[in-house]
Scaffold this motif. Structure first.
Motif, PDB file in Angstrom:
ATOM      1  N   ASP A   1       0.853  -1.188   0.000  1.00 32.78           N
ATOM      2  CA  ASP A   1       0.000   0.000   0.000  1.00 32.78           C
ATOM      3  C   ASP A   1       0.889   1.238   0.000  1.00 32.78           C
ATOM      4  N   PRO A   2       0.724   2.111  -0.996  1.00 36.32           N
ATOM      5  CA  PRO A   2       1.593   3.285  -1.107  1.00 36.32           C
ATOM      6  C   PRO A   2       1.238   4.423  -0.149  1.00 36.32           C
ATOM      7  N   LYS A   3       0.186   4.263   0.605  1.00 35.63           N
ATOM      8  CA  LYS A   3      -0.238   5.360   1.483  1.00 35.63           C
ATOM      9  C   LYS A   3       0.821   5.651   2.553  1.00 35.63           C
ATOM     10  N   PRO A   4       0.782   6.861   3.118  1.00 37.13           N
ATOM     11  CA  PRO A   4       1.712   7.182   4.212  1.00 37.13           C
ATOM     12  C   PRO A   4       1.475   6.276   5.404  1.00 37.13           C
ATOM     13  N   LEU A   5       2.518   6.078   6.192  1.00 34.33           N
ATOM     14  CA  LEU A   5       2.487   5.134   7.312  1.00 34.33           C
ATOM     15  C   LEU A   5       1.255   5.304   8.200  1.00 34.33           C
ATOM     16  N   HIS A   6       0.903   6.531   8.513  1.00 34.06           N
ATOM     17  CA  HIS A   6      -0.183   6.749   9.474  1.00 34.06           C
ATOM     18  C   HIS A   6      -1.563   6.445   8.891  1.00 34.06           C
ATOM     19  N   ARG A   7      -1.643   6.136   7.590  1.00 34.88           N
ATOM     20  CA  ARG A   7      -2.938   5.768   7.013  1.00 34.88           C
ATOM     21  C   ARG A   7      -3.038   4.271   6.701  1.00 34.88           C
ATOM     22  N   LEU A   8      -1.968   3.529   6.910  1.00 34.59           N
ATOM     23  CA  LEU A   8      -1.954   2.114   6.513  1.00 34.59           C
ATOM     24  C   LEU A   8      -2.923   1.266   7.324  1.00 34.59           C
ATOM     25  N   ALA A   9      -3.172   1.650   8.577  1.00 38.98           N
ATOM     26  CA  ALA A   9      -4.061   0.860   9.432  1.00 38.98           C
ATOM     27  C   ALA A   9      -5.204   1.720   9.946  1.00 38.98           C
ATOM     28  N   ALA A  10      -5.651   2.665   9.112  1.00 41.37           N
ATOM     29  CA  ALA A  10      -6.702   3.610   9.501  1.00 41.37           C
ATOM     30  C   ALA A  10      -8.068   3.065   9.116  1.00 41.37           C
ATOM     31  N   GLY A  11      -8.470   1.989   9.784  1.00 43.58           N
ATOM     32  CA  GLY A  11      -9.760   1.361   9.511  1.00 43.58           C
ATOM     33  C   GLY A  11      -9.667  -0.117   9.859  1.00 43.58           C
ATOM     34  N   PRO A  12     -10.763  -0.722  10.297  1.00 41.10           N
ATOM     35  CA  PRO A  12     -10.721  -2.103  10.779  1.00 41.10           C
ATOM     36  C   PRO A  12     -10.358  -3.119   9.713  1.00 41.10           C
ATOM     37  N   GLY A  13     -10.831  -2.908   8.484  1.00 42.10           N
ATOM     38  CA  GLY A  13     -10.487  -3.817   7.402  1.00 42.10           C
ATOM     39  C   GLY A  13      -9.055  -3.612   6.944  1.00 42.10           C
ATOM     40  N   LEU A  14      -8.643  -2.362   6.904  1.00 45.15           N
ATOM     41  CA  LEU A  14      -7.280  -2.046   6.470  1.00 45.15           C
ATOM     42  C   LEU A  14      -6.245  -2.634   7.411  1.00 45.15           C
ATOM     43  N   LEU A  15      -6.473  -2.502   8.713  1.00 44.87           N
ATOM     44  CA  LEU A  15      -5.437  -2.941   9.649  1.00 44.87           C
ATOM     45  C   LEU A  15      -5.276  -4.453   9.613  1.00 44.87           C
ATOM     46  N   CYS A  16      -6.360  -5.160   9.394  1.00 44.40           N
ATOM     47  CA  CYS A  16      -6.245  -6.611   9.285  1.00 44.40           C
ATOM     48  C   CYS A  16      -5.518  -6.996   8.000  1.00 44.40           C
ATOM     49  N   ARG A  17      -5.824  -6.286   6.930  1.00 41.92           N
ATOM     50  CA  ARG A  17      -5.174  -6.601   5.664  1.00 41.92           C
ATOM     51  C   ARG A  17      -3.670  -6.335   5.742  1.00 41.92           C
ATOM     52  N   VAL A  18      -3.292  -5.178   6.258  1.00 42.08           N
ATOM     53  CA  VAL A  18      -1.882  -4.809   6.236  1.00 42.08           C
ATOM     54  C   VAL A  18      -1.063  -5.648   7.226  1.00 42.08           C
ATOM     55  N   LEU A  19      -1.706  -6.166   8.268  1.00 44.91           N
ATOM     56  CA  LEU A  19      -0.986  -6.993   9.238  1.00 44.91           C
ATOM     57  C   LEU A  19      -1.169  -8.489   8.970  1.00 44.91           C
ATOM     58  N   GLY A  20      -1.880  -8.820   7.909  1.00 50.42           N
ATOM     59  CA  GLY A  20      -2.059 -10.227   7.571  1.00 50.42           C
ATOM     60  C   GLY A  20      -2.857 -11.003   8.602  1.00 50.42           C
ATOM     61  N   ILE A  21      -3.899 -10.373   9.124  1.00 52.14           N
ATOM     62  CA  ILE A  21      -4.719 -11.013  10.151  1.00 52.14           C
ATOM     63  C   ILE A  21      -6.021 -11.494   9.526  1.00 52.14           C
ATOM     64  N   GLY A  22      -6.214 -12.798   9.544  1.00 49.41           N
ATOM     65  CA  GLY A  22      -7.429 -13.411   9.020  1.00 49.41           C
ATOM     66  C   GLY A  22      -8.014 -14.355  10.057  1.00 49.41           C
ATOM     67  N   ARG A  23      -8.933 -15.171   9.599  1.00 41.27           N
ATOM     68  CA  ARG A  23      -9.648 -16.016  10.563  1.00 41.27           C
ATOM     69  C   ARG A  23      -8.776 -17.101  11.174  1.00 41.27           C
ATOM     70  N   GLN A  24      -7.592 -17.292  10.605  1.00 47.19           N
ATOM     71  CA  GLN A  24      -6.708 -18.280  11.221  1.00 47.19           C
ATOM     72  C   GLN A  24      -6.315 -17.871  12.645  1.00 47.19           C
ATOM     73  N   TYR A  25      -6.505 -16.611  12.981  1.00 49.81           N
ATOM     74  CA  TYR A  25      -6.145 -16.143  14.325  1.00 49.81           C
ATOM     75  C   TYR A  25      -7.349 -15.971  15.240  1.00 49.81           C
ATOM     76  N   ASN A  26      -8.513 -16.391  14.772  1.00 45.58           N
ATOM     77  CA  ASN A  26      -9.684 -16.326  15.637  1.00 45.58           C
ATOM     78  C   ASN A  26      -9.471 -17.220  16.855  1.00 45.58           C
ATOM     79  N   GLY A  27      -9.628 -16.653  18.047  1.00 44.06           N
ATOM     80  CA  GLY A  27      -9.444 -17.422  19.277  1.00 44.06           C
ATOM     81  C   GLY A  27      -8.028 -17.395  19.837  1.00 44.06           C
ATOM     82  N   TRP A  28      -7.106 -16.727  19.120  1.00 41.48           N
ATOM     83  CA  TRP A  28      -5.725 -16.690  19.617  1.00 41.48           C
ATOM     84  C   TRP A  28      -5.625 -15.904  20.916  1.00 41.48           C
ATOM     85  N   PRO A  29      -4.774 -16.387  21.847  1.00 39.63           N
ATOM     86  CA  PRO A  29      -4.572 -15.628  23.085  1.00 39.63           C
ATOM     87  C   PRO A  29      -3.705 -14.399  22.819  1.00 39.63           C
ATOM     88  N   LEU A  30      -3.898 -13.389  23.641  1.00 40.86           N
ATOM     89  CA  LEU A  30      -3.067 -12.190  23.545  1.00 40.86           C
ATOM     90  C   LEU A  30      -1.914 -12.346  24.508  1.00 40.86           C
TER      91      LEU A  30
END
Length: 174
Positions: A94-123
């Motif tokens: 994503d070419p956007k500036p750093l502070h916009r890369l995770a500016a939204g719930p769908g965006l942050l999951c996409r940019v961090l590679g978070i999908g349903r494989q992590y459902n239920g993971w402990p923090l």
DNA sequence: AATATGATGTAA
DNA sequence: TACATCATATTT
């Protein structure tokens, strides 16, 4: 959770940190909550241990990341809507500036590679891939704004969205 | 600046 | 049928 830092640890040991700048809350008895009607396969994690990730897919193309927030048996979770990342995550195109890369719930999951494989993971930190949340510094100060939640058709009037005022990584203001 | 729309999977 | 979204296009 505003001001705290969500950490994504990759298998190779690299880390990406993101300060939580925007959240929404959902709970039992709330018509916008996935667990409003009853326990289902999708929302089961919300009925379990607090401090686990609840990840679901939305609109066919995005995922949203929540933290389970209530004792077992009582559904409730906090949706993380935006993060202020400390660096560009590996593989990000994503070419956007750093502070916009995770500016939204769908965006942050996409940019961090978070999908349903992590459902239920402990923090908590562990070997290999893991996630955890770090507290804010003792002297941390931030002003937050409380509003109604975004993108709903039920429970529209419940004012359970919060974001850090004047922070550039918030998905939208108002 | 505000509003509309398409992409798309799955739960209710 | 509706949906806890986003990017792009279109209209004010």
């Amino acid at each position: 959770m505003l001001g705290m830092t969500f950490v994504r640890a990759y298998g190779d040991g690299s880390l990406v940190r993101g300060m939580i700048v925007e959240t929404e809350a959902y709970e039992d008895g709330d018509p916008a909550c996935h667990a409003y009607r009853r326990r289902t396969q999708r929302n089961a994690v919300m009925f379990g241990d607090p401090g686990r990730l609840y990840v679901y897919q939305i609109y066919g193309m995005y995922h949203c990341l929540n933290v389970v927030a209530h004792p077992p048996g009582i559904p409730g979770a906090v949706l993380i809507r935006a993060l202020a990342l400390d660096r560009v995550p590996p593989g990000c195109r994503d070419p956007k500036p750093l502070h916009r890369l995770a500016a939204g719930p769908g965006l942050l999951c996409r940019v961090l590679g978070i999908g349903r494989q992590y459902n239920g993971w402990p923090l908590e930190p562990q070997r290999g891939e893991s996630f955890w949340i770090e507290d804010k510094p003792k002297d941390w100060q931030g002003e937050w704004v409380q509003t109604t939640r975004i993108g709903l058709t039920q429970g529209v009037e419940i004012p359970w969205r919060w974001y850090l005022r004047d922070h550039g990584a918030v998905s939208r203001r108002g």
